[in-house]
Design a protein around this motif. Structure first.
Motif, PDB file in Angstrom:
ATOM      1  N   TYR A 288       0.803  -1.224   0.000  1.00 60.48           N
ATOM      2  CA  TYR A 288       0.000   0.000   0.000  1.00 60.48           C
ATOM      3  C   TYR A 288       0.831   1.267   0.000  1.00 60.48           C
ATOM      4  O   TYR A 288       1.767   1.434   0.766  1.00 60.48           O
ATOM      5  CB  TYR A 288      -1.050  -0.043   1.124  1.00 60.48           C
ATOM      6  CG  TYR A 288      -2.321  -0.573   0.524  1.00 60.48           C
ATOM      7  CD1 TYR A 288      -2.435  -1.928   0.220  1.00 60.48           C
ATOM      8  CD2 TYR A 288      -3.338   0.282   0.129  1.00 60.48           C
ATOM      9  CE1 TYR A 288      -3.547  -2.413  -0.440  1.00 60.48           C
ATOM     10  CE2 TYR A 288      -4.464  -0.192  -0.514  1.00 60.48           C
ATOM     11  CZ  TYR A 288      -4.556  -1.543  -0.809  1.00 60.48           C
ATOM     12  OH  TYR A 288      -5.665  -2.008  -1.480  1.00 60.48           O
TER      13      TYR A 288
ATOM     14  N   ASP B  95     -10.084  -2.614  13.305  1.00 60.89           N
ATOM     15  CA  ASP B  95      -9.794  -3.436  14.479  1.00 60.89           C
ATOM     16  C   ASP B  95      -8.293  -3.364  14.750  1.00 60.89           C
ATOM     17  O   ASP B  95      -7.520  -4.126  14.177  1.00 60.89           O
ATOM     18  CB  ASP B  95     -10.266  -4.871  14.193  1.00 60.89           C
ATOM     19  CG  ASP B  95      -9.999  -5.818  15.354  1.00 60.89           C
ATOM     20  OD1 ASP B  95      -9.512  -5.370  16.411  1.00 60.89           O
ATOM     21  OD2 ASP B  95     -10.275  -7.021  15.185  1.00 60.89           O
TER      22      ASP B  95
ATOM     23  N   ALA C 243      -4.257   1.177   6.449  1.00 65.14           N
ATOM     24  CA  ALA C 243      -3.713   0.077   5.633  1.00 65.14           C
ATOM     25  C   ALA C 243      -2.681  -0.663   6.464  1.00 65.14           C
ATOM     26  O   ALA C 243      -2.157  -0.118   7.441  1.00 65.14           O
ATOM     27  CB  ALA C 243      -3.073   0.606   4.353  1.00 65.14           C
TER      28      ALA C 243
ATOM     29  N   GLY D  49      -0.014  -7.859   9.279  1.00 61.68           N
ATOM     30  CA  GLY D  49      -1.319  -8.264   9.797  1.00 61.68           C
ATOM     31  C   GLY D  49      -1.905  -7.303  10.813  1.00 61.68           C
ATOM     32  O   GLY D  49      -2.967  -7.563  11.358  1.00 61.68           O
ATOM     33  N   ARG D  50      -1.194  -6.199  11.075  1.00 62.52           N
ATOM     34  CA  ARG D  50      -1.737  -5.190  11.986  1.00 62.52           C
ATOM     35  C   ARG D  50      -1.965  -3.911  11.194  1.00 62.52           C
ATOM     36  O   ARG D  50      -1.125  -3.529  10.367  1.00 62.52           O
ATOM     37  CB  ARG D  50      -0.753  -4.940  13.137  1.00 62.52           C
ATOM     38  CG  ARG D  50      -0.649  -6.115  14.080  1.00 62.52           C
ATOM     39  CD  ARG D  50       0.473  -5.941  15.056  1.00 62.52           C
ATOM     40  NE  ARG D  50       1.762  -6.026  14.388  1.00 62.52           N
ATOM     41  CZ  ARG D  50       2.931  -6.011  15.017  1.00 62.52           C
ATOM     42  NH1 ARG D  50       2.983  -5.884  16.315  1.00 62.52           N
ATOM     43  NH2 ARG D  50       4.056  -6.110  14.343  1.00 62.52           N
ATOM     44  N   LEU D  51      -3.053  -3.220  11.483  1.00 61.11           N
ATOM     45  CA  LEU D  51      -3.420  -2.065  10.670  1.00 61.11           C
ATOM     46  C   LEU D  51      -2.736  -0.791  11.164  1.00 61.11           C
ATOM     47  O   LEU D  51      -2.731  -0.486  12.351  1.00 61.11           O
ATOM     48  CB  LEU D  51      -4.941  -1.893  10.675  1.00 61.11           C
ATOM     49  CG  LEU D  51      -5.692  -3.041  10.000  1.00 61.11           C
ATOM     50  CD1 LEU D  51      -7.199  -2.842  10.100  1.00 61.11           C
ATOM     51  CD2 LEU D  51      -5.273  -3.181   8.541  1.00 61.11           C
TER      52      LEU D  51
ATOM     53  N   ALA E 245      -5.144 -12.800  12.738  1.00 56.93           N
ATOM     54  CA  ALA E 245      -5.966 -12.048  11.801  1.00 56.93           C
ATOM     55  C   ALA E 245      -6.011 -12.779  10.473  1.00 56.93           C
ATOM     56  O   ALA E 245      -5.183 -13.655  10.209  1.00 56.93           O
ATOM     57  CB  ALA E 245      -5.395 -10.646  11.601  1.00 56.93           C
TER      58      ALA E 245
ATOM     59  N   ARG F 100     -17.862  -6.996   7.159  1.00 59.73           N
ATOM     60  CA  ARG F 100     -17.056  -5.891   6.630  1.00 59.73           C
ATOM     61  C   ARG F 100     -17.477  -5.643   5.185  1.00 59.73           C
ATOM     62  O   ARG F 100     -17.802  -6.586   4.478  1.00 59.73           O
ATOM     63  CB  ARG F 100     -15.567  -6.248   6.628  1.00 59.73           C
ATOM     64  CG  ARG F 100     -15.018  -6.749   7.949  1.00 59.73           C
ATOM     65  CD  ARG F 100     -14.569  -5.601   8.831  1.00 59.73           C
ATOM     66  NE  ARG F 100     -13.893  -6.105  10.016  1.00 59.73           N
ATOM     67  CZ  ARG F 100     -14.515  -6.411  11.165  1.00 59.73           C
ATOM     68  NH1 ARG F 100     -15.820  -6.259  11.263  1.00 59.73           N
ATOM     69  NH2 ARG F 100     -13.819  -6.852  12.188  1.00 59.73           N
TER      70      ARG F 100
ATOM     71  N   TRP G 255      -7.465   1.217   2.640  1.00 61.54           N
ATOM     72  CA  TRP G 255      -7.081   0.120   1.748  1.00 61.54           C
ATOM     73  C   TRP G 255      -8.300  -0.745   1.471  1.00 61.54           C
ATOM     74  O   TRP G 255      -9.289  -0.717   2.200  1.00 61.54           O
ATOM     75  CB  TRP G 255      -5.908  -0.672   2.329  1.00 61.54           C
ATOM     76  CG  TRP G 255      -6.220  -1.631   3.448  1.00 61.54           C
ATOM     77  CD1 TRP G 255      -7.233  -1.583   4.367  1.00 61.54           C
ATOM     78  CD2 TRP G 255      -5.470  -2.798   3.749  1.00 61.54           C
ATOM     79  NE1 TRP G 255      -7.145  -2.627   5.220  1.00 61.54           N
ATOM     80  CE2 TRP G 255      -6.089  -3.398   4.868  1.00 61.54           C
ATOM     81  CE3 TRP G 255      -4.331  -3.411   3.202  1.00 61.54           C
ATOM     82  CZ2 TRP G 255      -5.602  -4.575   5.439  1.00 61.54           C
ATOM     83  CZ3 TRP G 255      -3.864  -4.564   3.772  1.00 61.54           C
ATOM     84  CH2 TRP G 255      -4.492  -5.145   4.873  1.00 61.54           C
ATOM     85  N   LEU G 256      -8.220  -1.561   0.395  1.00 64.49           N
ATOM     86  CA  LEU G 256      -9.379  -2.335  -0.024  1.00 64.49           C
ATOM     87  C   LEU G 256      -9.518  -3.688   0.665  1.00 64.49           C
ATOM     88  O   LEU G 256     -10.634  -4.153   0.866  1.00 64.49           O
ATOM     89  CB  LEU G 256      -9.342  -2.543  -1.552  1.00 64.49           C
ATOM     90  CG  LEU G 256      -9.418  -1.259  -2.366  1.00 64.49           C
ATOM     91  CD1 LEU G 256      -9.305  -1.578  -3.850  1.00 64.49           C
ATOM     92  CD2 LEU G 256     -10.704  -0.513  -2.089  1.00 64.49           C
ATOM     93  N   PRO G 257      -8.421  -4.389   0.996  1.00 61.46           N
ATOM     94  CA  PRO G 257      -8.604  -5.709   1.601  1.00 61.46           C
ATOM     95  C   PRO G 257      -9.408  -5.622   2.893  1.00 61.46           C
ATOM     96  O   PRO G 257      -9.363  -4.621   3.602  1.00 61.46           O
ATOM     97  CB  PRO G 257      -7.160  -6.160   1.889  1.00 61.46           C
ATOM     98  CG  PRO G 257      -6.324  -5.400   0.938  1.00 61.46           C
ATOM     99  CD  PRO G 257      -7.004  -4.070   0.791  1.00 61.46           C
TER     100      PRO G 257
ATOM    101  N   HIS H 276     -10.037  -6.777   6.601  1.00 64.35           N
ATOM    102  CA  HIS H 276      -9.226  -7.292   7.702  1.00 64.35           C
ATOM    103  C   HIS H 276     -10.140  -7.768   8.814  1.00 64.35           C
ATOM    104  O   HIS H 276     -11.032  -7.035   9.251  1.00 64.35           O
ATOM    105  CB  HIS H 276      -8.309  -6.161   8.177  1.00 64.35           C
ATOM    106  CG  HIS H 276      -7.639  -6.409   9.490  1.00 64.35           C
ATOM    107  ND1 HIS H 276      -8.235  -6.100  10.687  1.00 64.35           N
ATOM    108  CD2 HIS H 276      -6.432  -6.936   9.790  1.00 64.35           C
ATOM    109  CE1 HIS H 276      -7.412  -6.417  11.669  1.00 64.35           C
ATOM    110  NE2 HIS H 276      -6.310  -6.926  11.157  1.00 64.35           N
ATOM    111  N   PHE H 277      -9.924  -8.993   9.258  1.00 64.66           N
ATOM    112  CA  PHE H 277     -10.719  -9.549  10.360  1.00 64.66           C
ATOM    113  C   PHE H 277      -9.779  -9.955  11.491  1.00 64.66           C
ATOM    114  O   PHE H 277      -8.957 -10.851  11.310  1.00 64.66           O
ATOM    115  CB  PHE H 277     -11.493 -10.798   9.908  1.00 64.66           C
ATOM    116  CG  PHE H 277     -12.499 -10.537   8.822  1.00 64.66           C
ATOM    117  CD1 PHE H 277     -12.099 -10.532   7.488  1.00 64.66           C
ATOM    118  CD2 PHE H 277     -13.829 -10.298   9.119  1.00 64.66           C
ATOM    119  CE1 PHE H 277     -13.026 -10.290   6.476  1.00 64.66           C
ATOM    120  CE2 PHE H 277     -14.763 -10.060   8.120  1.00 64.66           C
ATOM    121  CZ  PHE H 277     -14.359 -10.052   6.800  1.00 64.66           C
ATOM    122  N   GLY H 278      -9.916  -9.304  12.623  1.00 61.80           N
ATOM    123  CA  GLY H 278      -9.176  -9.738  13.801  1.00 61.80           C
ATOM    124  C   GLY H 278      -9.816 -11.007  14.338  1.00 61.80           C
ATOM    125  O   GLY H 278     -11.038 -11.117  14.375  1.00 61.80           O
ATOM    126  N   LEU H 279      -9.003 -11.966  14.739  1.00 62.52           N
ATOM    127  CA  LEU H 279      -9.539 -13.265  15.161  1.00 62.52           C
ATOM    128  C   LEU H 279      -9.283 -13.563  16.626  1.00 62.52           C
ATOM    129  O   LEU H 279      -9.685 -14.623  17.119  1.00 62.52           O
ATOM    130  CB  LEU H 279      -8.922 -14.384  14.308  1.00 62.52           C
ATOM    131  CG  LEU H 279      -9.163 -14.280  12.801  1.00 62.52           C
ATOM    132  CD1 LEU H 279      -8.373 -15.350  12.068  1.00 62.52           C
ATOM    133  CD2 LEU H 279     -10.638 -14.388  12.477  1.00 62.52           C
TER     134      LEU H 279
END
Lengths: 618, 193
Positions: free
Chosen positions: A270, A594, B44, B50-52, B76, B106, B119-121, B123-126
């Protein structure tokens, strides 16, 4: 009755009726005016009391705090403030305030209460004590307020590892206070803790990379950039020229600074684009923890004044994002993404504005925000753009229900980079001062709906009917936000399978009371600005929404950010107050994501209007 | 105006979702409480860990690039949708993902907030969940694609970025691991993909 007498009655009686109506209206207006003035005076008195209280706190001086308490102070039920650990995770501790040793409190007890609390603090960096609202006027000598205390500083770390270690804390407390007039001025006669929280932490979850050469946040300090991003935001230089001097609405100069996180070259990493008043910039992610300015390399102009927003979207479905640039002082522009002729692995932007059918509003385009979606489900992306007003000619009419913006546009993608303005045929008539547009399918019917946040009041939820038209459903769905809308964002905040809405607004209790705003004064403003006749439908709409209770409408306008929970059946509930997402401030962008991977959307909301040399507010 | 401030020197807020209908402002303890006059915010995962992260444009100032370093954040999964009948980036698609007893929704967006684009993807925190139970994608074309059971467990693990094509089969090539924070050295985070 003689003919003459009859004629006299015919002429005189309507005059008498008119006179009576006039007197009644005048009395009502005077009454409203008096109430508002009393409210304003009490609001100002409360601010003075809270100011003195805060000074005592800042100086760690409980005796000084006590000077704003009545000698006859008596709370039937109060206690000493203690903190109960609610959660501890990732270096962040959250404490809820509780009352300890609950009993009837005297002024001396309050002194002990404040002293005990002050002993837990090492240093205070900032503090504020704000008037949240005047809840109730008991008599001309007594009224009840809600007040908000906010302290940031350091205190001894709860880690316990090293006894001398300190950590950052922030305390936020909401009180109810009874104020009474005494010979020494207004004093607190009774108080109640509504709720209080304290958060502490090591401030290490996020690193501001300014000064770092790359993402390895331990290395190479002293860089004049954030990992190669050396951008500085600029005001639009045209605002300082005679042709564009925003004489009517000068503060527009401080608005711009949009930003996009975009993978413009589809390499999976990105990149960043900054909209700017003077020099918008594109920074490419180098995959090695640094960014590089590639604005001119990709064919974008070095200077583009007035760009407020960039939307990167693949308008021709070729796998690469094209670029819409929304402009305030010039026409907005459209660029197509193409392969670089020299190096097919790189992308370039070629301007296609002339053929696009996108035409400006006049000598400028007044565009502030935009968002893309396929509203007509034909497989390509359309665009909704939000405009503000022309700051050279107009002030916001009414200041709380403004509808004199330049008007938003729905642009339908016809293919081949041509767009048609279908606003009118879509039945959209949004002329607020728009600062937020967000597409979201709130009723899960497969047709993206639209939320529009408007400055100076009255946002709109526009339902996509699925046949090319939209219907304003703000009121019937319960998503009617009368605040000073600054942005809007969709997300499933409660994991119940539907999209909720968060809207950022302005929260300012003090300003409202300080201004003694009244119906009468609003009407006068309309008359003075010569807009009374165009504004009449607005007054009628407000009347439909809240009746004649203008004070409560005023409260709603400045109550701050709003969170509307979707019940999955097309109705929204405003939970802003109970969920505590509407603190004081002047918010701009808000976003849900999140941050700690716990499966729950958090909300980041940026705050602050104009920071200048003086810390004193305008 | 002159040198006067007007709602200036205000800190940005970060409302952490406590899951019981309340939020706590953790901007100060997390170090994301910048005081500049912030306007737009872009989200993003800039370093693919894996962290925003956040990029914030500040009026008349330098920006904030907030790198997310949260040491003990959960697992995630990140989904990048590719439209075939729908628009290429699947703007407007929404995904309901079930894992660890939660169903998260989402949607793919192009522009929201104030003058901002994320950003487009998706993201799901699990949290501590190690597997995903189901993924349901509602594409803008109207197609509803459900992935669950053996196919899902064979190909989609946690801490991965997964490309999913509209109506298409999942294949291993379409997935890429991002960092597992328990095993990699912090200094090498940014180069992992």
């Amino acid at each position: 009755m003689s003919k003459r007498k009859k004629r006299a009655v015919f002429y005189v009686s309507p005059l008498i009726i008119l006179l009576v109506v006039f007197i009644l209206v005048k009395m009502k207006v005077n009454n409203l005016e008096e109430n508002a003035q009393q409210l304003a005076q009490m609001g100002q008195a409360a601010q003075k009391v809270l100011g003195a209280y805060r000074e005592g706190i800042e100086k760690f001086d409980a005796a000084r705090v006590l000077t704003v308490f009545n000698n006859q102070f008596a709370s039937e039920r109060d206690g000493f403030w203690t903190e109960e650990l609610q959660s501890e995770r990732d270096g962040v501790r959250v404490y809820q305030w509780r009352l300890d040793q609950v009993k009837p409190f005297t002024k001396a007890d309050v002194g002990e209460q404040v002293s005990r609390y002050l002993r837990t603090i090492n240093t205070i960096e900032e503090s504020k004590f704000k008037l949240d609202s005047v809840e109730r006027i008991i008599s001309p000598e007594a009224f009840v307020i809600r007040s908000f205390l906010w302290i940031r500083g350091t205190r001894q770390s709860a880690n316990g590892a090293t006894p001398s270690a300190t950590e950052a804390f922030e305390t936020q407390v909401l009180f109810r206070m009874w104020l009474r007039a005494t010979v020494d001025g207004w004093k607190i006669a009774k108080q109640e803790l509504i709720h209080g929280t304290t958060v502490t932490g090591d401030r290490k979850a996020f690193t501001d990379l300014w000064g770092y050469r790359n993402f390895k946040a331990s290395a190479s300090e002293g860089a004049n950039s954030s990992a190669g991003i050396d951008f500085v935001s600029h005001k639009n230089p045209l605002f300082f020229t005679p042709a564009w001097n925003p004489s009517a609405f000068e503060i527009i100069k401080y608005g711009p600074a949009g930003v996009s996180a975009v993978d413009y070259d589809s390499d999976g990493w990105y990149d960043v684009f900054f909209a700017d008043g003077e020099r918008p910039r594109l920074y490419r992610n180098n995959h090695d923890g640094t960014f590089a300015d590639v604005t001119e390399e990709v064919g974008l102009p070095a200077q583009m004044p007035g760009i407020n927003v960039a939307i990167f979207a693949d308008f021709d479905n070729d796998g690469f994002k094209d670029l819409f640039l929304g402009c305030f002082t010039d026409r907005s522009r459209l660029f197509k993404s193409v392969a670089d002729a020299q190096d097919a692995s790189r992308r370039k932007f070629v301007e296609v504005t002339d053929q696009s059918g996108i035409v400006p509003r006049g000598d400028g385009d007044f565009v502030v925000v935009a968002a893309a979606a396929d509203y007509d489900s034909d497989g390509d992306l359309d665009l909704y753009i939000g405009r503000y007003l022309d700051p050279r000619k107009h002030l916001p009419t009414t200041l709380f229900y403004t509808r004199n913006g330049e008007g938003n546009s729905l642009l339908r993608n016809d293919g081949q980079f041509h767009f048609t303005d279908v606003t009118r045929q879509a039945g959209i008539n949004e002329t607020g001062l728009t600062l937020g547009v967000a597409w979201g399918d709130y009723n899960s019917d497969g047709h993206p709906d639209l939320y529009v946040a408007n400055d100076f009041g009255r946002d709109a939820l526009l339902k996509n009917n699925g046949n090319g038209t939209f219907t304003d459903v703000s009121r019937e769905t319960g998503a009617f936000d009368p605040g000073y809308g600054m942005s809007a964002t969709w997300g499933d905040i409660d994991n119940d399978g539907d999209l909720d809405i968060y809207v950022s607004d302005v929260h300012s209790g003090q300003r409202w009371y300080g201004q003694a705003t009244t119906l009468y004064k609003y009407l006068l403003t309309s008359v003075r600005q010569g807009t009374i006749f165009e504004d009449l439908p607005v007054y009628e709409e407000i009347y439909e929404n809240v009746g004649t209770d203008w004070t409560s409408y005023g409260d709603m306008v400045v109550k701050g950010n709003a969170l509307y929970l979707n019940d999955g059946h097309g109705k929204f509930t405003d939970v802003s107050e109970t969920s505590r997402v509407n603190p004081f401030g002047w918010f701009w962008s808000s976003t849900m994501f999140d941050y700690d991977n716990d499966g729950r959307q958090d909300i980041y909301a940026v705050n602050g209007w104009i920071t200048s040399k003086s810390t004193q507010d305008f | 105006m002159g040198d006067n401030s007007w709602n200036g020197y205000e800190h940005n807020c970060f409302f952490a979702n406590t899951g019981d209908g309340q939020f706590m402002d953790v901007a100060r303890p997390t170090g994301s409480d910048g005081i500049k006059d912030s306007r737009g915010v872009g989200i993003a995962d800039f370093n693919g860990d894996g962290r925003l992260d956040m990029i914030i444009n500040n009026n008349n100032e330098t920006p904030f690039l907030y790198l997310n370093n949260l040491a003990k954040s959960g697992n995630a999964i990140v989904l990048k949708l590719v439209g075939t009948r729908s628009n290429h980036d699947a703007i407007g698609a929404y995904v309901r993902l079930t894992a660890g007893g939660k169903t998260m929704t989402r949607q793919v967006e192009a522009g929201s907030g104030y003058a901002s684009e994320a950003w487009l993807p998706l993201h799901f925190g699990l949290g501590s969940a190690e597997r995903i139970d189901s993924i349901e994608i509602t594409w803008p074309s109207g197609l509803v694609q459900r992935i669950e059971g053996a196919e899902l467990n064979a190909l989609i693990g946690v801490n991965r970025l997964v490309h999913i094509e509209e109506g298409g089969e999942l294949n291993e090539m379409a997935t890429a691991h991002f960092i597992s924070r328990t095993s990699a050295a912090a200094a090498e985070r940014y180069s992992m993909r």
